[in-house]
Design a protein around this motif. Structure first.
Motif, mmCIF file in Angstrom:
data_model
loop_
_atom_site.group_PDB
_atom_site.id
_atom_site.type_symbol
_atom_site.label_atom_id
_atom_site.label_comp_id
_atom_site.label_asym_id
_atom_site.label_seq_id
_atom_site.Cartn_x
_atom_site.Cartn_y
_atom_site.Cartn_z
ATOM 1 N N PRO A 1 0.780 -1.774 0.539
ATOM 2 C CA PRO A 1 0.020 0.372 -0.067
ATOM 3 C C PRO A 1 1.041 1.686 0.000
ATOM 4 O O PRO A 1 0.682 1.997 -0.070
ATOM 5 C CB PRO A 1 -1.055 0.108 0.961
ATOM 6 N N ARG A 2 2.062 0.819 -0.160
ATOM 7 C CA ARG A 2 3.397 2.221 0.412
ATOM 8 C C ARG A 2 3.773 2.238 -1.071
ATOM 9 O O ARG A 2 3.650 1.594 -1.698
ATOM 10 C CB ARG A 2 3.993 2.275 1.097
ATOM 11 N N ASN A 3 4.424 3.777 -1.096
ATOM 12 C CA ASN A 3 5.024 4.042 -2.027
ATOM 13 C C ASN A 3 7.008 3.591 -1.656
ATOM 14 O O ASN A 3 7.505 4.086 -1.190
ATOM 15 C CB ASN A 3 4.838 5.216 -2.770
ATOM 16 N N VAL A 4 6.938 2.445 -2.295
ATOM 17 C CA VAL A 4 8.734 1.546 -2.001
ATOM 18 C C VAL A 4 9.872 2.301 -3.046
ATOM 19 O O VAL A 4 9.839 1.860 -3.830
ATOM 20 C CB VAL A 4 8.634 -0.053 -1.638
ATOM 21 N N VAL A 5 10.778 2.673 -2.554
ATOM 22 C CA VAL A 5 12.127 3.193 -3.248
ATOM 23 C C VAL A 5 13.025 2.739 -3.191
ATOM 24 O O VAL A 5 13.918 2.867 -4.102
ATOM 25 C CB VAL A 5 12.042 5.004 -2.601
ATOM 26 N N ARG A 6 13.176 1.395 -2.263
ATOM 27 C CA ARG A 6 13.524 0.721 -2.247
ATOM 28 C C ARG A 6 13.816 -0.883 -0.941
ATOM 29 O O ARG A 6 12.628 0.171 0.437
ATOM 30 C CB ARG A 6 15.566 1.494 -1.665
ATOM 31 N N THR A 7 14.422 -1.880 -1.414
ATOM 32 C CA THR A 7 13.831 -2.899 -0.628
ATOM 33 C C THR A 7 15.496 -3.463 -0.090
ATOM 34 O O THR A 7 16.715 -3.483 -1.028
ATOM 35 C CB THR A 7 13.425 -4.269 -2.032
ATOM 36 N N LEU A 8 15.485 -3.699 0.750
ATOM 37 C CA LEU A 8 16.649 -3.788 1.778
ATOM 38 C C LEU A 8 17.035 -4.782 1.920
ATOM 39 O O LEU A 8 15.573 -5.905 2.706
ATOM 40 C CB LEU A 8 16.879 -2.712 2.611
ATOM 41 N N THR A 9 17.829 -5.146 2.118
ATOM 42 C CA THR A 9 18.302 -7.096 2.204
ATOM 43 C C THR A 9 19.715 -7.605 1.831
ATOM 44 O O THR A 9 20.467 -6.595 1.716
ATOM 45 C CB THR A 9 17.857 -8.176 0.519
ATOM 46 N N VAL A 10 19.999 -8.814 2.603
ATOM 47 C CA VAL A 10 21.093 -8.923 3.207
ATOM 48 C C VAL A 10 21.327 -9.900 2.267
ATOM 49 O O VAL A 10 20.847 -10.951 1.984
ATOM 50 C CB VAL A 10 21.654 -9.317 5.154
ATOM 51 N N ASP A 11 22.818 -11.652 2.219
ATOM 52 C CA ASP A 11 22.830 -12.257 1.487
ATOM 53 C C ASP A 11 23.688 -13.580 2.402
ATOM 54 O O ASP A 11 23.910 -14.377 2.290
ATOM 55 C CB ASP A 11 24.288 -11.797 0.325
ATOM 56 N N ASN A 12 22.861 -13.158 3.555
ATOM 57 C CA ASN A 12 23.603 -15.048 4.392
ATOM 58 C C ASN A 12 22.168 -15.287 4.969
ATOM 59 O O ASN A 12 22.482 -15.890 6.028
ATOM 60 C CB ASN A 12 24.558 -13.637 5.890
ATOM 61 N N GLY A 13 20.881 -14.599 5.111
ATOM 62 C CA GLY A 13 19.731 -15.214 5.991
ATOM 63 C C GLY A 13 19.535 -16.866 5.036
ATOM 64 O O GLY A 13 20.392 -17.252 4.037
ATOM 65 N N ALA A 14 18.981 -17.868 5.827
ATOM 66 C CA ALA A 14 18.824 -19.138 5.602
ATOM 67 C C ALA A 14 17.346 -19.359 4.521
ATOM 68 O O ALA A 14 17.294 -18.430 4.096
ATOM 69 C CB ALA A 14 18.973 -20.133 6.959
#
Length: 210
Positions: A25-38
């Protein structure tokens, strides 16, 4: 027949578009992720702060050390949201939630006269895969960076004691939300209870900047 197929296709696209609007429902300008998730479990629906509000603090649901039992460690993350000037409460949001442990307490960004800081990036502590005969816990803890909404000059780390879980290591920091934005939503990857098998609960997380 062709008109019927076009109508069905148009209806399908409309339904999918409406579903997407409900999920994001929001205007997402960036998605934050990391590379060590299981890698276990499924991604749940994202959840977002109310319009005009952003995350100022967080809580974690953590299962304590089970010693000879099955450990899962981090089971859920809850965000607290407020408006930019701090005058309006924007709700508490979370995505998928594991079944084990308890909420351990809130930690929030600084609030001082004339300043109001928000969560803008994160790092995740994850235990790597332990092999078929050992106990996996996946994600154990999360920490954030806080920053003023309108500036990237004064950024500082936010984590509440003891600052880490029992297993695994922190990976690198995610990207940061751009200036004039902050974390506004969350999506988690959670493994459902495995009955008599090895449970891991929360495995990975994404945060959204608005």
């Amino acid at each position: 027949m062709l008109h019927t197929l076009i109508y069905i296709l148009s209806l399908t696209i409309t339904i999918r578009s409406l579903s997407l609007l409900q999920i994001v429902p929001r205007n997402v300008v960036r998605t934050l992720t990391v590379d060590n998730g299981a890698q276990w479990g499924d991604w749940h629906f994202p959840d977002f702060c109310a319009e005009g509000s952003f995350a100022v603090g967080y809580n974690q649901k953590i299962e304590p050390n089970q010693h000879s039992g099955d450990d899962t460690s981090l089971n859920a993350i809850l965000l607290q949201c407020e408006s930019v000037n701090g005058s309006l409460f924007g709700g508490q949001v979370r995505s998928g939630e594991g079944s084990y442990g308890d909420w351990t307490g809130w930690s929030g960004c600084n609030k001082q006269a004339g300043t109001h800081d928000f969560l803008t990036s994160f790092s995740l502590q994850v235990e790597p895969k332990q092999g078929d005969i050992h106990d996996d816990t996946a994600a154990n803890y999360v920490k954030f960076m806080c920053r003023d909404f309108k500036s990237d000059i004064h950024q500082y780390e936010l984590v509440y004691p003891p600052g880490h879980g029992n297993w695994g290591e922190y990976g690198g920091w995610s990207e940061s939300c751009p200036v004039n934005s902050a974390i506004c939503g969350i999506q988690t990857r959670v493994e459902e209870p495995q009955c008599d098998k090895d449970d891991t609960s929360l495995n990975d997380v994404k945060f959204f900047c608005c």
